[in-house]
Design an enzyme around this catalytic site. Structure first.
Site, PDB file in Angstrom:
ATOM      1  N   HIS A 119     -26.066  36.183  12.930  1.00 47.32           N
ATOM      2  CA  HIS A 119     -26.961  36.033  11.774  1.00 47.32           C
ATOM      3  C   HIS A 119     -27.952  37.149  11.494  1.00 47.32           C
ATOM      4  CE1 HIS A 119     -30.205  34.002   9.421  1.00 47.32           C
ATOM      5  NE2 HIS A 119     -29.318  33.226   9.148  1.00 47.32           N
ATOM      6  N   GLN A 129     -27.591  26.867  16.176  1.00 45.64           N
ATOM      7  CA  GLN A 129     -26.347  26.149  15.761  1.00 45.64           C
ATOM      8  C   GLN A 129     -25.888  25.460  17.024  1.00 45.64           C
ATOM      9  OE1 GLN A 129     -25.739  25.495  12.791  1.00 45.64           O
ATOM     10  NE2 GLN A 129     -26.707  27.172  11.724  1.00 45.64           N
ATOM     11  N   ASP A 140     -29.568  33.052  20.519  1.00 43.22           N
ATOM     12  CA  ASP A 140     -29.726  32.438  19.399  1.00 43.22           C
ATOM     13  C   ASP A 140     -29.085  30.889  19.282  1.00 43.22           C
ATOM     14  OD1 ASP A 140     -29.890  31.269  16.820  1.00 43.22           O
ATOM     15  OD2 ASP A 140     -29.233  33.191  15.879  1.00 43.22           O
ATOM     16  N   CYS A 154     -26.040  34.804   5.348  1.00 41.23           N
ATOM     17  CA  CYS A 154     -27.176  35.680   6.068  1.00 41.23           C
ATOM     18  C   CYS A 154     -25.978  36.371   7.422  1.00 41.23           C
ATOM     19  CB  CYS A 154     -27.945  35.035   6.753  1.00 41.23           C
ATOM     20  SG  CYS A 154     -29.008  34.453   5.584  1.00 41.23           S
ATOM     21  N   LYS A 191     -33.039  22.505  11.270  1.00 42.53           N
ATOM     22  CA  LYS A 191     -31.559  22.341  11.425  1.00 42.53           C
ATOM     23  C   LYS A 191     -31.473  21.504  12.716  1.00 42.53           C
ATOM     24  CE  LYS A 191     -30.526  27.562  10.915  1.00 42.53           C
ATOM     25  NZ  LYS A 191     -30.075  27.343   9.548  1.00 42.53           N
TER      26      LYS A 191
HETATM   27  C1  LIG Z   1     -27.279  31.511  13.819  1.00 42.89           C
HETATM   28  C2  LIG Z   1     -28.615  31.342  13.282  1.00 42.89           C
HETATM   29  N1  LIG Z   1     -29.544  32.296  13.626  1.00 42.89           N
HETATM   30  C3  LIG Z   1     -30.697  32.254  12.866  1.00 42.89           C
HETATM   31  C4  LIG Z   1     -31.168  31.547  11.974  1.00 42.89           C
HETATM   32  C5  LIG Z   1     -32.306  31.391  11.177  1.00 42.89           C
HETATM   33  O1  LIG Z   1     -33.351  30.476  11.183  1.00 42.89           O
HETATM   34  P1  LIG Z   1     -34.509  30.312  10.608  1.00 42.89           P
HETATM   35  O2  LIG Z   1     -34.137  30.499   9.069  1.00 42.89           O
HETATM   36  O3  LIG Z   1     -34.822  28.632  10.728  1.00 42.89           O
HETATM   37  O4  LIG Z   1     -35.479  31.224  11.134  1.00 42.89           O
HETATM   38  C6  LIG Z   1     -29.927  30.560  11.248  1.00 42.89           C
HETATM   39  C7  LIG Z   1     -30.242  29.900  10.236  1.00 42.89           C
HETATM   40  O5  LIG Z   1     -29.637  30.029   9.037  1.00 42.89           O
HETATM   41  C8  LIG Z   1     -28.896  30.553  11.859  1.00 42.89           C
HETATM   42  O6  LIG Z   1     -27.889  29.860  11.513  1.00 42.89           O
END
Ligand SMILES: Cc1ncc(COP(=O)(O)O)c(C=O)c1O
Lengths: 470, 163
Positions: A150, A251, A248, A426, A274
């Site tokens: 991401h 998910q 990270d 993203c 999430k």
């Molecule tokens: C794998 C992953 N990393 C990072 C993020 C970023 O999370 P946040 O927008 O809540 O900071 C997301 C969310 O879209 C994600 O799916």
């Protein structure tokens, strides 16, 4: 080593139909209709999940009964507010198997990753003294990410590399949507097939994780392919060379049992929104000794011990990283979400969603539909260490439809009340890797039913005909 | 007609399948020309558009001699560039500016269309995008080509500002 038991559900057991009905009843939003009275089929939980009533109630209760500034003031409300805030930290720590003091509140995963990356930069500038020397990176050092990240777990590392002169490298993604670890370590003899390096000098000989590697940042589960990364293998390789690991877990935490101590990562991030919780709050996990050594990034009120005009000493972690007034009501709501998940049992959640993943993957039977990512749900083997026996992908399935752009696919599904995500989610480099600009993605959560997935498949089956693509 | 059918009018589907002006063409050396690349960062739609402007002779107005483009994206964005290409070809620049303003008004109409039917007629096939204006997330798609046209006209030196 686990300090807190993760999950409470009996292993492998999924929800009974009655339990699932009860779960759905906990989520008020699921009762609404969209687009002229159509029942909502919400398949966008990977972007953000819906919230159970208990989370909403907890937040309202905080404002109605306990609202006060935390960690200061000696009055009764301040005490109660502080207690609720710190109790929430325990609830979140219990969800991911860490000590309570290892959980730092952040506004979300993105901010958490930036906190680690910028903390490393500050250490490189000499802040944090000797204790922080272990974090320093500079020219000749390498930061390793993956092609599947991401943007939130890619851009902060690109920036750190640019600011320090370190080199960014990445683990490539194979055609099956899984990380290609063939070039991970030099010992195997093969160097990174297609493995990337910003100033690639061809086959340098060293593996992607080598003596120069300082940081390895990667997603536990890809938000596009749904594939679970081989955490144990990557962590073991990183440890051998003394590199820091940053996971990270956005998910994974909402969808499967996650025990961060057992996984052995150094840092991890995830977001409440999430994870059935409120927006505006997330958590950064750091091994205690690392949080102690890492210099703070945001400075100011609440994160200090003694302040004089000449200088300041900082509070111990996690407070050291929590400058300014925090998102207290949201953190308390996050705590309620963590408890809600633990009461469902992460084993049961995981088993339920594995069934949904299998159902979602059946879209590949529709002519013209192609799944981007693993085509089946398998089981992680013994080499997955603490994750052995868990599914090797989650119920987030991205796909393309021949002859119809993802945006148009999403629009037709929306007309049937079905919410999916369209675009690059993203993750532009991953889409570029597959030679596509955009995909549609259907993703499930605890409240998703097989029935909903069936409705989605039926609507999807009509998309190509609508656009006359045959 | 359902909202979905209002959005995906046959004209739009036809233009998406058989776009007008697709494939960049060279511009005459004695004409003005400008090129613009526009992307929609949320969905990755993109268009590269080249405009060929015939300078005004004897104090007459400059005209768009032709538009050519390359792009990829959803049917709304691709059909909109195609319809626009037809609409603005051979038009004087002040008329192009008026059509651009009208199309923006249409996209802001939340599915209602323009009040003045006579004026709406001037938009020709572009009125088919009325249904799109009901969907805030898709308005950007329909405007992508128009943004590229405006920018390329500025770059050509034929039109002075890019507001
Ligand atoms: C794998 C992953 N990393 C990072 C993020 C970023 O999370 P946040 O927008 O809540 O900071 C997301 C969310 O879209 C994600 O799916």
């Amino acid at each position: 080593m686990t300090t807190t038991e993760v999950g409470t559900g009996p292993s492998g057991r999924t929800f009974t139909p009655a339990e699932l009905v009860a779960v759905r009843a906990d989520f008020p939003l699921l009762g609404r209709t969209v687009r002229d009275g159509k029942r909502l089929v919400y398949l966008d939980s990977a972007a953000t999940s819906q919230k159970p009533q208990v989370v909403l109630d907890t937040e309202v209760d905080f404002y109605e009964q306990r609202n006060a500034a935390v960690h200061r003031g000696a009055h009764a409300l301040a005490e109660e507010a502080t207690e609720a805030f710190e109790h929430a930290r325990q609830q979140v720590a219990a969800l991911v198997g860490t000590d309570v003091g290892e959980i730092v509140w952040t506004p979300g995963a993105t901010t958490g990753i930036n906190l680690v990356a910028t903390g490393i930069q500050h250490a490189t500038l000499g802040r944090g003294g000797e204790a922080a020397e272990r974090f320093r990176v500079g020219p000749g050092d390498e930061i390793l990410v993956t092609e599947a990240e991401h943007h939130s777990n890619l851009v902060p590392w690109q920036e750190l590399a640019a600011r320090t002169g370190a080199t960014l490298r990445w683990i490539p993604v194979g055609d099956d949507g899984r990380l290609d670890l063939s070039g991970l370590e030099a010992a195997g003899g093969t160097t990174g097939s297609g493995a990337g390096r910003a100033d690639d000098d061809g086959r340098g000989g060293a593996g992607l994780i080598n003596e120069r590697t300082r940081v390895v940042a990667f997603a536990h589960v890809s938000n596009v392919t749904g594939a679970v990364a081989p955490v144990s293998r990557i962590v073991a390789a990183a440890r051998r060379v003394g590199a820091l690991t940053v996971l990270d877990a956005c998910q994974s935490v909402p969808h499967r049992p996650v025990d961060l101590h057992a996984l052995g990562v150094d840092f991890a991030v995830f977001s409440a929104h999430k994870t059935l919780g409120p927006t505006g709050v997330g958590a950064l996990y750091g091994r205690r000794e690392l949080l102690e050594a890492l210099p703070p990034v945001t400075t100011g009120g609440s994160m200090v011990e003694v302040v004089t005009m000449e200088g300041t000493t900082f509070a111990p972690p996690p407070l050291k990283f929590e400058a300014g007034t925090q998102m207290v009501a949201q953190a308390v709501g996050f705590g309620a979400a963590a408890d809600y998940l633990r009461e469902l049992g992460m084993d049961a959640v995981c088993a339920h969603e594995a069934e949904l993943a299998t159902e979602l993957l059946r879209i590949a039977e529709i002519p013209g539909v192609r799944v981007i990512g693993p085509a089946t749900v398998g089981t992680l083997g013994q080499d997955a260490g603490p994750e052995a026996g868990l599914p090797d992908r989650v119920a987030a399935v991205s796909f393309v439809v021949d002859g119809v752009h993802a945006h148009d696919v999403g629009q037709v599904l929306d007309d049937a009340g079905i919410a999916v995500r369209v675009g690059h989610h993203c993750a532009q480099p991953l889409h570029r890797r597959f030679g596509i600009a955009a995909t549609a993605r259907a993703s499930a959560s605890v409240y998703t039913t097989v029935d909903e997935v069936t409705a989605f498949r039926e609507a999807l089956a009509g998309v190509r005909a609508f656009f006359g693509a045959e | 007609m359902s909202s979905l059918e209002q959005m995906y009018q046959q004209v739009i589907l036809d233009h998406a399948k058989h776009p007008v002006g697709r494939g960049l063409v060279a511009v005459d050396a004695d004409h003005l020309h400008g090129e613009s690349h526009q992307v929609n960062p949320t969905c990755g739609d993109e268009v590269t558009l080249r405009v060929d402007v015939l300078p005004g002779v004897d104090g007459g107005p400059a005209r768009v001699a032709g538009v050519s483009w390359e792009g990829q994206g959803c049917s709304i964005s691709q059909a909109s560039v195609s319809v626009m290409t037809e609409l603005v070809s051979d038009q004087p620049l002040d008329e192009v500016a008026r059509l651009d303003a009208l199309f923006h008004d249409l996209m802001g109409s939340r599915g209602k269309g323009l009040d003045d039917e006579g004026v709406e007629d001037d938009l020709g096939d572009a009125t088919a995008f009325t249904g799109v204006s009901k969907y805030p997330a898709r308005i950007k798609c329909a405007l992508l080509g128009w943004a590229a046209l405006k920018d390329s006209l500025v770059r050509s030196g034929a039109s002075a500002t890019n507001d």
